[in-house]
Design an enzyme around this catalytic site. Sequence first.
Site, PDB file in Angstrom:
ATOM      1  N   HIS A  60       0.782  -1.065  -0.072  1.00 45.30           N
ATOM      2  CA  HIS A  60      -0.018   0.105  -0.038  1.00 45.30           C
ATOM      3  C   HIS A  60       1.001   1.185   0.014  1.00 45.30           C
ATOM      4  O   HIS A  60       1.933   1.201   0.627  1.00 45.30           O
ATOM      5  CB  HIS A  60      -1.001   0.007   1.318  1.00 45.30           C
ATOM      6  CG  HIS A  60      -1.873  -0.998   1.369  1.00 45.30           C
ATOM      7  ND1 HIS A  60      -2.875  -1.025   2.346  1.00 45.30           N
ATOM      8  CD2 HIS A  60      -2.194  -2.165   0.470  1.00 45.30           C
ATOM      9  CE1 HIS A  60      -3.493  -2.104   2.150  1.00 45.30           C
ATOM     10  NE2 HIS A  60      -3.049  -2.836   1.072  1.00 45.30           N
ATOM     11  N   GLU A  62       0.561   3.808   1.628  1.00 43.97           N
ATOM     12  CA  GLU A  62       0.682   4.344   2.888  1.00 43.97           C
ATOM     13  C   GLU A  62       1.502   3.700   3.802  1.00 43.97           C
ATOM     14  O   GLU A  62       2.564   4.386   4.729  1.00 43.97           O
ATOM     15  CB  GLU A  62      -0.651   4.481   3.478  1.00 43.97           C
ATOM     16  CG  GLU A  62      -1.693   5.133   2.977  1.00 43.97           C
ATOM     17  CD  GLU A  62      -2.603   4.300   1.988  1.00 43.97           C
ATOM     18  OE1 GLU A  62      -3.569   4.811   1.373  1.00 43.97           O
ATOM     19  OE2 GLU A  62      -2.110   3.184   1.753  1.00 43.97           O
ATOM     20  N   CYS A  90      -5.828   1.755   5.857  1.00 44.80           N
ATOM     21  CA  CYS A  90      -6.424   0.538   6.354  1.00 44.80           C
ATOM     22  C   CYS A  90      -5.825   0.223   7.781  1.00 44.80           C
ATOM     23  O   CYS A  90      -4.760   1.168   8.099  1.00 44.80           O
ATOM     24  CB  CYS A  90      -6.075  -0.602   5.495  1.00 44.80           C
ATOM     25  SG  CYS A  90      -4.262  -1.025   5.574  1.00 44.80           S
ATOM     26  N   CYS A  93      -1.835  -0.010   7.840  1.00 42.37           N
ATOM     27  CA  CYS A  93      -1.174   1.416   7.179  1.00 42.37           C
ATOM     28  C   CYS A  93      -1.076   2.204   8.435  1.00 42.37           C
ATOM     29  O   CYS A  93      -0.458   3.231   9.038  1.00 42.37           O
ATOM     30  CB  CYS A  93      -1.659   1.970   6.153  1.00 42.37           C
ATOM     31  SG  CYS A  93      -1.137   0.826   4.455  1.00 42.37           S
TER      32      CYS A  93
END
Length: 165
Positions: A60, A62, A90, A93
Amino acid sequence: MADGAAITETDLVHLRRCVELASEALEDGDEPFGSVLVDPDGTVVFEDRNRVKGGDHTRHPEFEIARWGAAHLTSQQRAGSTVYTSGEHCPMCSAAHAWVGLGTIVFATSSAQLTEWHRAWGIPAGPVAPLPITQVAPRIPTRGPVPELAAEIRGLHARMRDIDA
């Protein structure tokens, strides 16, 4: 707004770049998420997009920002930085963000919005609960969602759904 603070024009500039990165991810066959890290001086120092299509669902943007920030910024710089993202972090993250001590998160759309879109489209829930940032990392200041970007981001996710169908 999560913390009640208004979204600024500067926030919108960075969030629009996140949407561009999310679109780039989608064009490359990936899930449409993009994020930007801005240091305390207002300089974009890192940006990335989702890269999970190869099967590593930890890729991801992030999470990559948290890794990059830990390697390249002092703790003081990390604390004063802002992460902009097309979709709310999420839990993975959010935790990474908190552990490396990054500052404010500004998100264009929320996990609740994405969850509702997926539910309406009949997409099954993922393997991780879609908890808001504030439940995973309650000391991180957050701002979002941003209503004026929701339709565009929903459209990206709708295109992904159509591609996967």
